[in-house]
Design a protein around this motif. Structure first.
Motif, short mmCIF file in Angstrom:
data_model
loop_
_atom_site.label_atom_id
_atom_site.label_comp_id
_atom_site.label_asym_id
_atom_site.label_seq_id
_atom_site.Cartn_x
_atom_site.Cartn_y
_atom_site.Cartn_z
N CYS A 208 -2.17 -4.41 -0.68
CA CYS A 208 -3.42 -4.00 -1.31
C CYS A 208 -3.77 -5.03 -2.39
N HIS B 265 -8.03 2.05 -1.24
CA HIS B 265 -7.72 0.62 -1.23
C HIS B 265 -7.56 0.04 0.17
N CYS C 59 0.80 2.32 -3.51
CA CYS C 59 -0.54 2.35 -4.09
C CYS C 59 -0.90 3.80 -4.47
N VAL D 136 0.81 -1.22 0.00
CA VAL D 136 0.00 0.00 0.00
C VAL D 136 0.85 1.27 0.00
N CYS E 75 -4.25 -3.54 -5.98
CA CYS E 75 -2.98 -3.28 -6.67
C CYS E 75 -2.33 -4.58 -7.11
#
Length: 91
Positions: free
Chosen positions: A82, A72, A66, A63, A85
Motif C-alpha cells: 500500500c 487503500h 493496513c 496491505v 501506508c
C-alpha cells in the motif's frame, strides 16, 4: 499461565475483523491500538511474538497491516504493498 499465541496469519485476520490496528509505540515497538475494543489475549501475545516481522511489514506498506485495506486497495501495487501506508511510515 499459558503462553499460547495465534499464528501470524490468524492474528492479521483477527486484527482486520475486529477493526483494530497496529501502531508504533516508542517503548514497545509495534503494538495494538484498541480503543474501547476487547481483544483476545492470544492476539496480544501474537503481536508481541511477531513484533519484528509486523514492524517490517508496516515499513514495507504491506496491505495486511493496513488500518483501512479496502480504502487503500486502489493505491496498492500488485495487491501486496500500500503506497499510502508506505508514505505514512516515512513521515
Amino acid at each position: 499461565m499459558s503462553n499460547r499465541s495465534m499464528p501470524l496469519d490468524l492474528a492479521l485476520q483477527c486484527i482486520q475483523e475486529k477493526g483494530v490496528f497496529l501502531h508504533y509505540d516508542a517503548e514497545r515497538g509495534v503494538d495494538l491500538w484498541t480503543p474501547h475494543t476487547r481483544v483476545p489475549i492470544t492476539l496480544r501475545r501474537a503481536v508481541v511474538k511477531h513484533r519484528d516481522q509486523l514492524a517490517a511489514m508496516m515499513r514495507a506498506g504491506d496491505v495486511r497491516v493496513c488500518p483501512a485495506p479496502k480504502l487503500h486497495k486502489k493505491y496498492s501495487r500488485c495487491a501486496v504493498t500500500c503506497s499510502v501506508c508506505q508514505r505514512l511510515d516515512i513521515a
